[in-house]
Design a protein around this motif. Structure first.
Motif, PDB file in Angstrom:
ATOM      1  N   UNK A 158     -11.943  19.720   3.472  1.00 21.61           N
ATOM      2  CA  UNK A 158     -12.771  19.189   2.393  1.00 21.61           C
ATOM      3  C   UNK A 158     -11.964  18.520   1.286  1.00 21.61           C
ATOM      4  N   UNK A 159     -10.652  18.785   1.211  1.00 24.66           N
ATOM      5  CA  UNK A 159      -9.827  18.169   0.170  1.00 24.66           C
ATOM      6  C   UNK A 159      -8.380  18.092   0.628  1.00 24.66           C
ATOM      7  N   UNK A 160      -7.673  17.101   0.087  1.00 23.39           N
ATOM      8  CA  UNK A 160      -6.264  16.891   0.395  1.00 23.39           C
ATOM      9  C   UNK A 160      -5.466  16.996  -0.893  1.00 23.39           C
ATOM     10  N   UNK A 161      -4.334  17.672  -0.835  1.00 23.85           N
ATOM     11  CA  UNK A 161      -3.465  17.776  -1.996  1.00 23.85           C
ATOM     12  C   UNK A 161      -2.244  16.906  -1.728  1.00 23.85           C
ATOM     13  N   UNK A 162      -2.038  15.914  -2.603  1.00 23.57           N
ATOM     14  CA  UNK A 162      -0.892  15.013  -2.512  1.00 23.57           C
ATOM     15  C   UNK A 162      -0.073  15.160  -3.793  1.00 23.57           C
ATOM     16  N   UNK A 163       1.131  14.601  -3.843  1.00 25.10           N
ATOM     17  CA  UNK A 163       1.904  14.649  -5.087  1.00 25.10           C
ATOM     18  C   UNK A 163       1.200  13.929  -6.240  1.00 25.10           C
ATOM     19  N   UNK A 174       0.853  -1.179   0.000  1.00 26.94           N
ATOM     20  CA  UNK A 174       0.000   0.000   0.000  1.00 26.94           C
ATOM     21  C   UNK A 174       0.895   1.237   0.000  1.00 26.94           C
ATOM     22  N   UNK A 175       0.564   2.153  -0.860  1.00 26.04           N
ATOM     23  CA  UNK A 175       1.323   3.382  -1.035  1.00 26.04           C
ATOM     24  C   UNK A 175       0.972   4.397   0.052  1.00 26.04           C
ATOM     25  N   UNK A 176       1.987   5.026   0.634  1.00 35.27           N
ATOM     26  CA  UNK A 176       1.754   6.119   1.575  1.00 35.27           C
ATOM     27  C   UNK A 176       1.651   7.416   0.780  1.00 35.27           C
ATOM     28  N   UNK A 177       0.479   8.015   0.797  1.00 33.90           N
ATOM     29  CA  UNK A 177       0.266   9.277   0.097  1.00 33.90           C
ATOM     30  C   UNK A 177       0.534  10.424   1.058  1.00 33.90           C
ATOM     31  N   UNK A 178       1.503  11.245   0.745  1.00 31.87           N
ATOM     32  CA  UNK A 178       1.875  12.359   1.617  1.00 31.87           C
ATOM     33  C   UNK A 178       0.987  13.570   1.342  1.00 31.87           C
ATOM     34  N   UNK A 179       0.353  14.066   2.369  1.00 35.38           N
ATOM     35  CA  UNK A 179      -0.494  15.256   2.256  1.00 35.38           C
ATOM     36  C   UNK A 179       0.398  16.486   2.363  1.00 35.38           C
ATOM     37  N   UNK A 180       0.335  17.318   1.333  1.00 39.16           N
ATOM     38  CA  UNK A 180       1.139  18.540   1.310  1.00 39.16           C
ATOM     39  C   UNK A 180       0.350  19.758   1.774  1.00 39.16           C
ATOM     40  N   UNK A 181      -0.915  19.821   1.343  1.00 40.22           N
ATOM     41  CA  UNK A 181      -1.780  20.966   1.651  1.00 40.22           C
ATOM     42  C   UNK A 181      -3.198  20.437   1.804  1.00 40.22           C
ATOM     43  N   UNK A 182      -3.990  21.089   2.644  1.00 41.35           N
ATOM     44  CA  UNK A 182      -5.409  20.757   2.756  1.00 41.35           C
ATOM     45  C   UNK A 182      -6.234  21.989   2.390  1.00 41.35           C
ATOM     46  N   UNK A 212     -11.234   1.578   4.881  1.00 37.81           N
ATOM     47  CA  UNK A 212     -11.237   0.275   4.207  1.00 37.81           C
ATOM     48  C   UNK A 212      -9.841  -0.315   4.063  1.00 37.81           C
ATOM     49  N   UNK A 213      -8.804   0.449   4.405  1.00 36.28           N
ATOM     50  CA  UNK A 213      -7.435  -0.033   4.284  1.00 36.28           C
ATOM     51  C   UNK A 213      -6.900   0.012   2.866  1.00 36.28           C
ATOM     52  N   UNK A 214      -7.531   0.781   2.010  1.00 40.69           N
ATOM     53  CA  UNK A 214      -7.100   0.878   0.613  1.00 40.69           C
ATOM     54  C   UNK A 214      -5.930   1.825   0.425  1.00 40.69           C
ATOM     55  N   UNK A 215      -5.822   2.822   1.280  1.00 38.97           N
ATOM     56  CA  UNK A 215      -4.764   3.818   1.145  1.00 38.97           C
ATOM     57  C   UNK A 215      -4.302   4.254   2.523  1.00 38.97           C
ATOM     58  N   UNK A 216      -3.085   4.725   2.564  1.00 33.40           N
ATOM     59  CA  UNK A 216      -2.509   5.256   3.797  1.00 33.40           C
ATOM     60  C   UNK A 216      -2.028   6.668   3.500  1.00 33.40           C
TER      61      UNK A 216
END
Length: 126
Positions: free
Chosen positions: A18-23, A1-9, A38-42
């Motif tokens: 209301x939204x997350x900005x990732x690379x 599972x890929x770790x998606x890094x949140x840069x800005x909200x 659901x464990x689909x993303x981290x």
């Protein structure tokens, strides 16, 4: 599972995320919350590029919300990443739009009913 890094909200006028900005792009908060549950993303974030704190989806009365804490306090540090405010349509405007729509529909139904009555009267000789 890929770790998606949140840069800005992005937050709405009430301060809710209301939204997350990732690379990899923009994800709305509800979808991200569902993916986490659901464990689909981290999703991870932190005060700098070296810290990787997991983002949790916490159930609440108003629905699930996203939470991350990297400084040991009880506050949600995701709010520190807020750089964008999203304007949502105020409830009063939505109410006015619904009232206008209802008035328009009611007027159209009344006009149709009037034509039907006129046609029935013309057909019966009344």
């Amino acid at each position: 599972m890929l770790d998606l890094r949140i840069e800005v909200v992005a937050r709405n006028e009430l301060g809710a995320i209301v939204a997350l900005v990732t690379p990899h792009g923009v994800v709305d908060a509800q979808s991200a919350s569902s993916q986490i549950a659901r464990g689909e993303a981290s999703y991870v974030t932190g005060p700098d590029s070296y810290s990787r704190v997991p983002v949790r989806s916490i159930s609440a009365t108003g629905g699930a919300y996203l939470y991350a804490n990297w400084d040991g306090t009880q506050r949600n540090n995701l709010h520190d990443l807020a750089a964008v405010r999203v304007r949502t349509q105020p409830a009063a405007e939505v109410g006015d739009a619904l009232a206008t729509t209802w008035s328009t529909r009611r007027g159209r139904v009344a006009a149709l009913w009037g034509r039907l009555r006129a046609g029935v009267r013309a057909g019966t000789g009344a």
